[in-house]
Scaffold this active site. Structure first.
Site, PDB file in Angstrom:
ATOM      1  CG  HIS A  54      -2.038  -0.984   1.133  1.00 42.47           C
ATOM      2  ND1 HIS A  54      -2.974  -1.149   2.123  1.00 42.47           N
ATOM      3  CD2 HIS A  54      -2.387  -1.856   0.148  1.00 42.47           C
ATOM      4  CE1 HIS A  54      -3.842  -2.073   1.769  1.00 42.47           C
ATOM      5  NE2 HIS A  54      -3.496  -2.525   0.584  1.00 42.47           N
ATOM      6  CD  GLU A  56      -1.848   4.291   3.455  1.00 45.65           C
ATOM      7  OE1 GLU A  56      -3.007   4.515   3.828  1.00 45.65           O
ATOM      8  OE2 GLU A  56      -1.570   3.478   2.542  1.00 45.65           O
ATOM      9  CB  CYS A  89      -1.900   1.495   6.116  1.00 48.40           C
ATOM     10  SG  CYS A  89      -1.345   0.714   4.585  1.00 48.40           S
ATOM     11  CB  SER A 173     -13.236   4.522 -39.228  1.00 53.35           C
ATOM     12  OG  SER A 173     -12.805   3.257 -38.730  1.00 53.35           O
ATOM     13  CD1 TRP A 175      -5.325   5.622 -36.811  1.00 52.31           C
ATOM     14  CD2 TRP A 175      -3.543   6.199 -38.060  1.00 52.31           C
ATOM     15  NE1 TRP A 175      -4.290   4.804 -36.436  1.00 52.31           N
ATOM     16  CE2 TRP A 175      -3.172   5.130 -37.194  1.00 52.31           C
ATOM     17  CE3 TRP A 175      -2.607   6.705 -38.943  1.00 52.31           C
ATOM     18  CZ2 TRP A 175      -1.890   4.596 -37.182  1.00 52.31           C
ATOM     19  CZ3 TRP A 175      -1.325   6.168 -38.940  1.00 52.31           C
ATOM     20  CH2 TRP A 175      -0.984   5.134 -38.059  1.00 52.31           C
ATOM     21  CB  THR A 201     -15.864  -1.980 -33.807  1.00 54.26           C
ATOM     22  OG1 THR A 201     -16.824  -0.937 -33.911  1.00 54.26           O
ATOM     23  CG2 THR A 201     -14.468  -1.383 -33.787  1.00 54.26           C
ATOM     24  NE  ARG A 212      -0.765   0.933 -32.110  1.00 56.13           N
ATOM     25  CZ  ARG A 212      -2.071   0.648 -32.034  1.00 56.13           C
ATOM     26  NH1 ARG A 212      -2.485  -0.455 -31.409  1.00 56.13           N
ATOM     27  NH2 ARG A 212      -2.956   1.459 -32.563  1.00 56.13           N
ATOM     28  CB  ALA A 263     -25.086  -1.041 -26.109  1.00 55.18           C
TER      29      ALA A 263
END
Length: 330
Positions: A54, A56, A89, A173, A175, A201, A212, A263
């Site tokens: 964690h 702390e 902690c 599509s 870029w 898609t 990337r 959706a």
């Protein structure tokens, strides 16, 4: 600089530090912690990958001097519930005995909620909480969403032309936005544990959906497809948007296309919209959003709040968040 100004300065730095672990720590929150003595930073920490150590614990392990007279700034209430993974902690801080601890937000986990604060106070440590609480909750949006809503924090990414298209009429599509906008989108991928596209898609574009950016390739999220059908073993399928709650992700990025975006909007589980807009006109192309079942324009007003505008090369990014969100302080 007043005492409060100094506290705000250090807490903002702790919040920024906690962002380093975003996308790596689920189901634990990505917390930031600074230890300051005589207005000098002596140690710092943030939640490590996998949730341990964690923040702390990491900061305390770095401190090379006594914490007498020191102030600890931490973005979330220190854990107080026992774990086989190590001491709490709260116990570590009681042993270190700083003069003061400033906490941004209480922990919504009922195993800790308020108990960490009380144990620190009982040890004679001055404890303050609530400083920059809203900002801290936003930095740990996935954790708070899981705890308070039972689902991950969901960001919808839209990259369009000026006239709101995501592709030519024939579906091409490649870029729409420029290099800087795409790099920013990859940073958003890096901060997510899960990235989602629609079945159409996936079939048409065969997207990689990886990160990337040099040196950050290992931060690529798990990939998912919304819709029915077979998938390669390194992809997961979601039958409906709410299935993201069944995954281990605390931060989800929805990248496309129009049906998948619609959706998630229709399911009313989108918390944030990133709207990248390129200075081009397509005309007659594919719209960024399919039908969401809206019957009356009045139903959509007041649902989104504009949070940020920035230029990324020639492209403009606008960020919007839900008007009511569990990551906001009450």
């Amino acid at each position: 600089m007043t005492h409060l100004d100094q506290d705000i300065r250090w807490m903002r730095a702790a919040i920024a530090l906690g962002e380093r672990g975003k996308g790596l720590t689920a189901p634990s929150p990505s917390v930031g912690c600074l230890i300051v003595k005589n207005n000098r930073l002596i140690a710092r920490g943030w939640t490590q990958a996998g949730g341990r150590p964690h923040a702390e614990a990491m900061a305390l392990s770095q401190a090379q001097e006594s914490l007498r007279g020191a102030t600890v700034y931490v973005t979330l209430e220190p854990c107080a519930h026992k774990s086989l993974k190590g001491p709490t902690c709260t116990d570590l801080l009681v042993d270190a005995l700083p003069e003061r601890i400033v906490i941004a937000s209480k922990d919504p986990d009922m195993r800790t909620n308020g108990q960490g604060l009380e144990r620190l106070k009982q040890a004679g440590i001055k404890v303050e909480w609530g400083l920059l609480e809203k900002e801290a909750r936003q930095s740990m949006s996935g954790y708070f969403s899981r705890r308070l809503l039972g689902r991950p924090y969901i960001t919808l990414k839209l990259a369009t032309s000026l006239d709101g298209c995501i592709a030519l009429e024939n579906g091409k599509s490649h870029w729409i936005t420029g290099e800087r906008a795409r790099a920013h989108a990859h940073l958003e991928r890096m901060r997510s544990e899960l990235i989602v596209v629609g079945r159409g898609t996936w079939e048409v574009d065969n997207p990689r959906l990886d990160v990337r950016l040099l040196g950050l390739e290992h931060r690529s999220p798990i990939r998912a497809v919304l819709g029915h059908g077979s998938l390669p073993p390194d992809w997961i399928g979601l039958e409906q948007p709410t299935d993201v709650s069944l995954t281990a992700a605390d931060h989800v990025l929805v990248e496309g296309g129009a049906k998948a975006a619609a959706a998630f909007i229709k399911a009313d589980i989108v918390d944030r919209i990133l709207f990248y807009r390129a200075p081009i006109l397509i005309g007659g192309g594919i719209a960024s959003l399919s039908d969401i079942g809206l019957q009356n324009l009045a139903e959509t007003h007041g649902r989104w709040c504009h949070k940020e505008t920035r230029m990324l090369g020639n492209d403009q990014l606008d960020a919007y968040v839900r008007v009511t969100n569990a990551t906001d302080a009450d």
